[in-house]
Design a protein around this motif. Sequence first.
Motif, PDB file in Angstrom:
ATOM      1  N   SER A  43       5.609 -16.845  -1.413  1.00 34.57           N
ATOM      2  CA  SER A  43       6.195 -15.571  -1.815  1.00 34.57           C
ATOM      3  C   SER A  43       5.569 -14.437  -1.010  1.00 34.57           C
ATOM      4  CB  SER A  43       5.971 -15.330  -3.310  1.00 34.57           C
ATOM      5  OG  SER A  43       6.299 -14.003  -3.649  1.00 34.57           O
ATOM      6  N   ILE A  44       6.409 -13.572  -0.455  1.00 31.55           N
ATOM      7  CA  ILE A  44       5.908 -12.414   0.298  1.00 31.55           C
ATOM      8  C   ILE A  44       5.195 -11.452  -0.654  1.00 31.55           C
ATOM      9  CG2 ILE A  44       6.590 -10.403   1.705  1.00 31.55           C
ATOM     10  CD1 ILE A  44       7.061 -13.011   3.206  1.00 31.55           C
ATOM     11  N   SER A  45       5.733 -11.264  -1.867  1.00 32.09           N
ATOM     12  CA  SER A  45       5.177 -10.260  -2.781  1.00 32.09           C
ATOM     13  C   SER A  45       3.955 -10.735  -3.568  1.00 32.09           C
ATOM     14  CB  SER A  45       6.254  -9.761  -3.746  1.00 32.09           C
ATOM     15  OG  SER A  45       6.751 -10.827  -4.525  1.00 32.09           O
ATOM     16  N   THR A  46       3.876 -12.031  -3.897  1.00 33.40           N
ATOM     17  CA  THR A  46       2.762 -12.509  -4.737  1.00 33.40           C
ATOM     18  C   THR A  46       1.793 -13.434  -4.005  1.00 33.40           C
ATOM     19  OG1 THR A  46       3.898 -14.497  -5.529  1.00 33.40           O
ATOM     20  CG2 THR A  46       4.278 -12.443  -6.769  1.00 33.40           C
ATOM     21  N   SER A  47       2.180 -13.926  -2.832  1.00 27.99           N
ATOM     22  CA  SER A  47       1.393 -14.890  -2.042  1.00 27.99           C
ATOM     23  C   SER A  47       1.273 -16.260  -2.701  1.00 27.99           C
ATOM     24  CB  SER A  47      -0.010 -14.358  -1.720  1.00 27.99           C
ATOM     25  OG  SER A  47       0.098 -13.242  -0.872  1.00 27.99           O
ATOM     26  N   LYS A  48       1.976 -16.492  -3.824  1.00 28.43           N
ATOM     27  CA  LYS A  48       1.982 -17.829  -4.430  1.00 28.43           C
ATOM     28  C   LYS A  48       2.798 -18.769  -3.561  1.00 28.43           C
ATOM     29  CE  LYS A  48       1.118 -17.317  -9.306  1.00 28.43           C
ATOM     30  NZ  LYS A  48       1.572 -17.637 -10.635  1.00 28.43           N
ATOM     31  N   GLU A  49       2.390 -20.041  -3.573  1.00 24.66           N
ATOM     32  CA  GLU A  49       3.066 -21.057  -2.779  1.00 24.66           C
ATOM     33  C   GLU A  49       3.614 -22.150  -3.685  1.00 24.66           C
ATOM     34  OE1 GLU A  49       0.659 -21.001   1.400  1.00 24.66           O
ATOM     35  OE2 GLU A  49      -0.272 -22.095  -0.251  1.00 24.66           O
ATOM     36  N   GLY A  50       4.662 -22.827  -3.209  1.00 24.47           N
ATOM     37  CA  GLY A  50       5.203 -23.941  -3.960  1.00 24.47           C
ATOM     38  C   GLY A  50       6.497 -24.445  -3.370  1.00 24.47           C
ATOM     39  N   TRP A  51       6.994 -25.514  -3.976  1.00 15.78           N
ATOM     40  CA  TRP A  51       8.218 -26.165  -3.517  1.00 15.78           C
ATOM     41  C   TRP A  51       9.439 -25.471  -4.102  1.00 15.78           C
ATOM     42  CZ3 TRP A  51       7.727 -29.184   0.471  1.00 15.78           C
ATOM     43  CH2 TRP A  51       6.508 -29.828   0.685  1.00 15.78           C
ATOM     44  N   VAL A  52      10.397 -25.180  -3.235  1.00 16.61           N
ATOM     45  CA  VAL A  52      11.617 -24.479  -3.618  1.00 16.61           C
ATOM     46  C   VAL A  52      12.802 -25.287  -3.098  1.00 16.61           C
ATOM     47  CG1 VAL A  52      12.922 -22.323  -3.390  1.00 16.61           C
ATOM     48  CG2 VAL A  52      10.412 -22.261  -3.457  1.00 16.61           C
ATOM     49  N   PRO A  53      13.830 -25.506  -3.935  1.00 16.66           N
ATOM     50  CA  PRO A  53      14.994 -26.250  -3.438  1.00 16.66           C
ATOM     51  C   PRO A  53      15.739 -25.467  -2.361  1.00 16.66           C
ATOM     52  CG  PRO A  53      15.395 -25.464  -5.680  1.00 16.66           C
ATOM     53  CD  PRO A  53      13.983 -25.111  -5.334  1.00 16.66           C
ATOM     54  N   LYS A  54      16.106 -26.169  -1.323  1.00 12.08           N
ATOM     55  CA  LYS A  54      16.827 -25.558  -0.201  1.00 12.08           C
ATOM     56  C   LYS A  54      18.089 -24.842  -0.683  1.00 12.08           C
ATOM     57  CE  LYS A  54      16.881 -27.653   3.941  1.00 12.08           C
ATOM     58  NZ  LYS A  54      17.225 -28.625   4.994  1.00 12.08           N
ATOM     59  N   GLN A  55      18.678 -25.335  -1.764  1.00 13.14           N
ATOM     60  CA  GLN A  55      19.935 -24.792  -2.280  1.00 13.14           C
ATOM     61  C   GLN A  55      19.815 -23.350  -2.778  1.00 13.14           C
ATOM     62  OE1 GLN A  55      18.636 -27.805  -2.891  1.00 13.14           O
ATOM     63  NE2 GLN A  55      20.215 -29.348  -3.178  1.00 13.14           N
ATOM     64  N   VAL A  56      18.607 -22.866  -3.075  1.00 15.11           N
ATOM     65  CA  VAL A  56      18.458 -21.483  -3.537  1.00 15.11           C
ATOM     66  C   VAL A  56      17.863 -20.572  -2.459  1.00 15.11           C
ATOM     67  CG1 VAL A  56      18.239 -22.190  -5.957  1.00 15.11           C
ATOM     68  CG2 VAL A  56      16.168 -21.714  -4.629  1.00 15.11           C
ATOM     69  N   LEU A  57      17.789 -21.076  -1.229  1.00 11.61           N
ATOM     70  CA  LEU A  57      17.225 -20.318  -0.112  1.00 11.61           C
ATOM     71  C   LEU A  57      18.296 -19.969   0.915  1.00 11.61           C
ATOM     72  CD1 LEU A  57      14.103 -22.570   0.483  1.00 11.61           C
ATOM     73  CD2 LEU A  57      14.026 -20.195  -0.288  1.00 11.61           C
ATOM     74  N   SER A  58      18.216 -18.758   1.450  1.00  6.53           N
ATOM     75  CA  SER A  58      19.067 -18.424   2.594  1.00  6.53           C
ATOM     76  C   SER A  58      18.472 -19.106   3.825  1.00  6.53           C
ATOM     77  CB  SER A  58      19.098 -16.910   2.807  1.00  6.53           C
ATOM     78  OG  SER A  58      17.820 -16.441   3.236  1.00  6.53           O
TER      79      SER A  58
END
Length: 115
Positions: A43-58
Amino acid sequence: MQKYTVIKDHTSNYPDPIILKKDQEVLYGKEDTQFPNWIFCKSISTSKEGWVPKQVLSNPNSDGIAIISKDYSAHELTIKKGETVLGLKHLNDWTYCKTNTDELGWIPTSCLSSS
């Protein structure tokens, strides 16, 4: 919604999951080799990291930044064999479930059997 029986224990690997809101920016990282279509993001705003489904990403821009298309939480459930859960949605070999105590989170679909 479908009821499932847990057939294999699962322990959450990420006790402090990345939680994202629609239109939030993330650094688009590498794709998981074990579970395709999951992208490791920061995350740019929180710096937290994790796995995100490709389907919700541009698609990432030239700086490697992608936009989240809808609210998303990477919360994983810690569950034990024999428990029952309610499956709410399936995505990329994982199932988003609700426990008997109303906890929501992801479980690998391989840990579940239809009741």
